[in-house]
Design a protein around this motif. Sequence first.
Motif, PDB file in Angstrom:
ATOM      1  N   ARG A  92      -5.513  -7.031  -3.039  1.00 43.33           N
ATOM      2  CA  ARG A  92      -6.243  -7.179  -1.777  1.00 43.33           C
ATOM      3  C   ARG A  92      -7.575  -8.023  -1.923  1.00 43.33           C
ATOM      4  NH1 ARG A  92      -5.514  -1.381  -0.523  1.00 43.33           N
ATOM      5  NH2 ARG A  92      -3.334  -1.188  -0.404  1.00 43.33           N
ATOM      6  N   CYS A 126       1.596  -2.473   4.574  1.00 40.80           N
ATOM      7  CA  CYS A 126       0.799  -1.283   4.816  1.00 40.80           C
ATOM      8  C   CYS A 126      -0.563  -1.469   5.645  1.00 40.80           C
ATOM      9  CB  CYS A 126       0.336  -0.609   3.288  1.00 40.80           C
ATOM     10  SG  CYS A 126      -0.975  -1.249   2.420  1.00 40.80           S
ATOM     11  N   CYS A 156       5.412  -1.707   0.276  1.00 41.66           N
ATOM     12  CA  CYS A 156       4.273  -2.851   0.914  1.00 41.66           C
ATOM     13  C   CYS A 156       4.916  -4.084   0.233  1.00 41.66           C
ATOM     14  CB  CYS A 156       2.853  -2.604   0.830  1.00 41.66           C
ATOM     15  SG  CYS A 156       1.965  -3.824   1.898  1.00 41.66           S
ATOM     16  N   ILE A 211       1.744  -0.526  -3.106  1.00 40.44           N
ATOM     17  CA  ILE A 211       1.639   0.740  -2.701  1.00 40.44           C
ATOM     18  C   ILE A 211       3.141   1.094  -1.913  1.00 40.44           C
ATOM     19  CG2 ILE A 211       0.975   0.957  -0.304  1.00 40.44           C
ATOM     20  CD1 ILE A 211      -1.218   2.795  -1.083  1.00 40.44           C
ATOM     21  N   CYS A 233      -3.690  -2.929   3.703  1.00 37.29           N
ATOM     22  CA  CYS A 233      -3.255  -4.508   3.533  1.00 37.29           C
ATOM     23  C   CYS A 233      -3.834  -5.082   5.050  1.00 37.29           C
ATOM     24  CB  CYS A 233      -2.105  -4.822   3.111  1.00 37.29           C
ATOM     25  SG  CYS A 233      -1.776  -4.479   1.410  1.00 37.29           S
ATOM     26  N   CYS A 281       0.936  -5.638  -1.352  1.00 33.95           N
ATOM     27  CA  CYS A 281       0.443  -4.895  -2.291  1.00 33.95           C
ATOM     28  C   CYS A 281       1.582  -4.071  -2.994  1.00 33.95           C
ATOM     29  CB  CYS A 281      -0.595  -3.951  -1.863  1.00 33.95           C
ATOM     30  SG  CYS A 281      -0.336  -2.565  -0.792  1.00 33.95           S
TER      31      CYS A 281
END
Length: 401
Positions: A335, A52, A18, A23, A55, A21
């Motif tokens: 986030r 993602c 992502c 991930i 997010c 973030c």
Amino acid sequence: MENHIKTLHGLPDEVIFCKRCVINNQRPSTSREFVKKDSKIDTVGFGEDGICDACKWFEEKKSIDWSNREKQLKELCDRFRRNDGTYDVIVPSSGGKDSFFVAHQLKYKYGMNPLTVTWAPHRYTDVGWQNFQSMIDAGFDNILITPNGKIHGMLTRLAFENLVNPFQPFIIGQKNVAPRIALQYGVQLIMYGENHAEAHNKIGENYSPLMNIEHFTRESDEADLYFGGVHIKDLPQFGIEDKDLFLYKPLLADPIRKAGIEVHYYSFYYNWSPQENYYYAMEHSHFKPNPDGRSEGTYSKFASLDDKIDGQHYFTMFTKFGQGRAMNDACRDIRDGFITREEAVELLNKYDGEFPKKYFQEFLDYTGLTEERYWEVIDNARSPHLWHKVDGKWELKHKAQ
Ligand SMILES: [Zn+2]
């Protein structure tokens, strides 16, 4: 060439991170419950823009009118509140900061009469047990249900060996426990904390305050159930009989519907923040963070402290998906605006995938696994599109940059 490399667990062969973030697209989006060995895993959603779903959801959350949501919460409480001395809401709780926050708010801010219900961790840590007692001392009745250690240990072992997911039996039992007590006590409202949809499940589930009862019920006695990846009919060869599975089998849906039980998420009504919940628990109880300063595998000190086996949950996630405990915390903190993506990358390099050695021997004792068998299962679960050996050591091929 990597596009054609064999992947395990049905994971996507291309690894995409992502942009917002840290991930990547290898993360499972649903908890693997009553699944067979070698079932395919659903992974998180990613947009064409490389962001993602979690997010995106956090972005969308910024436009929610929280005072209107609180109004809805008050209406919900009014609809279920009782004045006859009986409990009117069940709060599933381990004694951690999040469920403490929910129970405390419902009781002291909204005038409800909650019963807290706890599905015991495999093995309470000292700090987890102290926090659990602190919650009770802060003004709550509690029912603690602890499963048979012999059965729970064997199911945990099977789940580790077959699914590389030692937490599966715990999660299955945890889902049933509050609705079962609700039925027994005639309580119609159950209030969970965060909707895990927010933490990488299906984004569509975020638009409803309700948990779908499919998560903890079955329509008939004949349902095809797997525990630890083993069909219920095959469990006797592992010393587990039908009567041992009372706490694990999903409830029948009909009595739940007839009783009018509703399961809600507090995070629908309130702008949920794990960090704020931690400060709240410190202020309103004797809640303590991890006395070691941080938990193994991450930099944080206040989440998921109750169970000595927690570290294995995150380490098996790291093995299968290349995403460990620090990744979990860092994505959330990005986030919530506590850290930048650059800081997160640094934290991952430092802590993600750190082996949880503190309670490793206890995990082996609990499950009856040998250390040799443990590593055999772990190494077999490393998908070749994620892992390779460098100088004889396992390393991830793809890291957040
Ligand atoms: Zn993201």
